[in-house]
Design an enzyme around this catalytic site. Sequence first.
Site, PDB file in Angstrom:
ATOM      1  N   CYS A   1     101.906 -21.214 -53.104  1.00 29.64           N
ATOM      2  CA  CYS A   1     101.810 -20.264 -53.344  1.00 29.64           C
ATOM      3  C   CYS A   1     103.341 -19.124 -53.832  1.00 29.64           C
ATOM      4  O   CYS A   1     102.689 -18.379 -54.656  1.00 29.64           O
ATOM      5  CB  CYS A   1     101.268 -19.009 -52.016  1.00 29.64           C
TER       6      CYS A   1
ATOM      7  N   HIS B   1      91.901 -19.036 -52.990  1.00 25.73           N
ATOM      8  CA  HIS B   1      92.143 -19.722 -54.238  1.00 25.73           C
ATOM      9  C   HIS B   1      92.052 -21.114 -54.501  1.00 25.73           C
ATOM     10  O   HIS B   1      92.730 -22.245 -53.875  1.00 25.73           O
ATOM     11  CB  HIS B   1      94.053 -18.945 -54.393  1.00 25.73           C
TER      12      HIS B   1
HETATM   13  N1  ARG Z   1      98.530 -11.838 -49.262  1.00 23.21           N
HETATM   14  C1  ARG Z   1      98.153 -12.847 -51.185  1.00 23.21           C
HETATM   15  C2  ARG Z   1      96.645 -12.172 -51.598  1.00 23.21           C
HETATM   16  O1  ARG Z   1      95.512 -12.010 -51.055  1.00 23.21           O
HETATM   17  C3  ARG Z   1      98.040 -13.962 -50.648  1.00 23.21           C
HETATM   18  C4  ARG Z   1      98.654 -15.114 -51.724  1.00 23.21           C
HETATM   19  C5  ARG Z   1      98.349 -16.578 -51.601  1.00 23.21           C
HETATM   20  N2  ARG Z   1      98.603 -17.128 -53.168  1.00 23.21           N
HETATM   21  C6  ARG Z   1      97.945 -18.750 -53.738  1.00 23.21           C
HETATM   22  N3  ARG Z   1      98.485 -18.859 -54.756  1.00 23.21           N
HETATM   23  N4  ARG Z   1      96.794 -19.074 -53.044  1.00 23.21           N
HETATM   24  O2  ARG Z   1      96.828 -12.432 -52.809  1.00 23.21           O
END
Ligand code: ARG
Length: 294
Positions: A285, A182
């Site tokens: 996150c 992300h």
């Molecule tokens: N386990 C989640 C996923 O893989 C973690 C999300 C992390 N969020 C972020 N904004 N980077 O989707």
Amino acid sequence: MSTSPESTAAAAHPAPERIAQHRRYLMCRPEHFTVSYTINPWMEPQNPTDTATALAQWQTLYDTYVALGHDVELIDPVPGLPDMVYTANGGFVIDGTALGVRFRVEERRGEERPFMDWFARHGLEVVEPVEIQEGEGDFLLVGDVILAGTGFRSVGDSHREVAEVFGREVVSLRLIDPRFYHLDTAISVLDPVEGPGGVEKANIAYLPTAFDDESRRILAERYPDAILVSDADGAVFGLNSASDGRNVFVSPRATGFQAQLRERGYNPVLVDLSELLLGGGGIKCCTLELRGKS
Ligand code: ARG
């Protein structure tokens, strides 16, 4: 009296005074947190997780925001949706308009409706998304510009969609390292209003190795004063930070980044979310910014 090289450099380029701005955030208590599937390289279901530790660490982040004067709203966690704690993926909110999300991965699609319902109940104008994108995980507002990530989760067409919804310039950036899937794991927006000016703006920080060549070129051209973060600090999710323009909420493990922040006049506030990192998420996150009508 001797003058160290550091203090000479500091005197030549004094760090600008940073101004904290009030923030409104949306968070979700990790009551159902666990790692039961793998959708990013950090998640290993065979390793045990401790929900009580996740809750305690999350509570520290919540309390830290509140102690510094920010408003934190809460969305109810839904059983069976262990990733809902990562509210940055719940939407993207600017000027009282909330663009909902469409997750790439099936495991998280159950979160889409609860987030859109929450936005509607709290007076935001909700736009239902068409293209696959994961909200503020991949969209970051810097000044008037939206930086948009692609490569792992959000698709390129969502960048056109977010530009139409918010009527702003969108700059597409391509992520190339699966650990930084992300955009908010590779870029930190330190000061969306670019601070009070001066020689040294440094309003974003990023991890150069997370991006392809073209994206690195774009970032270097647009943000010549950006803080470039080391691979070591990136690997502990140092960039997954939140900032109010002065206080930067950052992992205690990202020590080099903390020093860089201090040099630029920011105040690192250390919050350890090691348990939530087992799900591949950190401070940013767990934080969705709610931007009201200006
Ligand atoms: N386990 C989640 C996923 O893989 C973690 C999300 C992390 N969020 C972020 N904004 N980077 O989707």
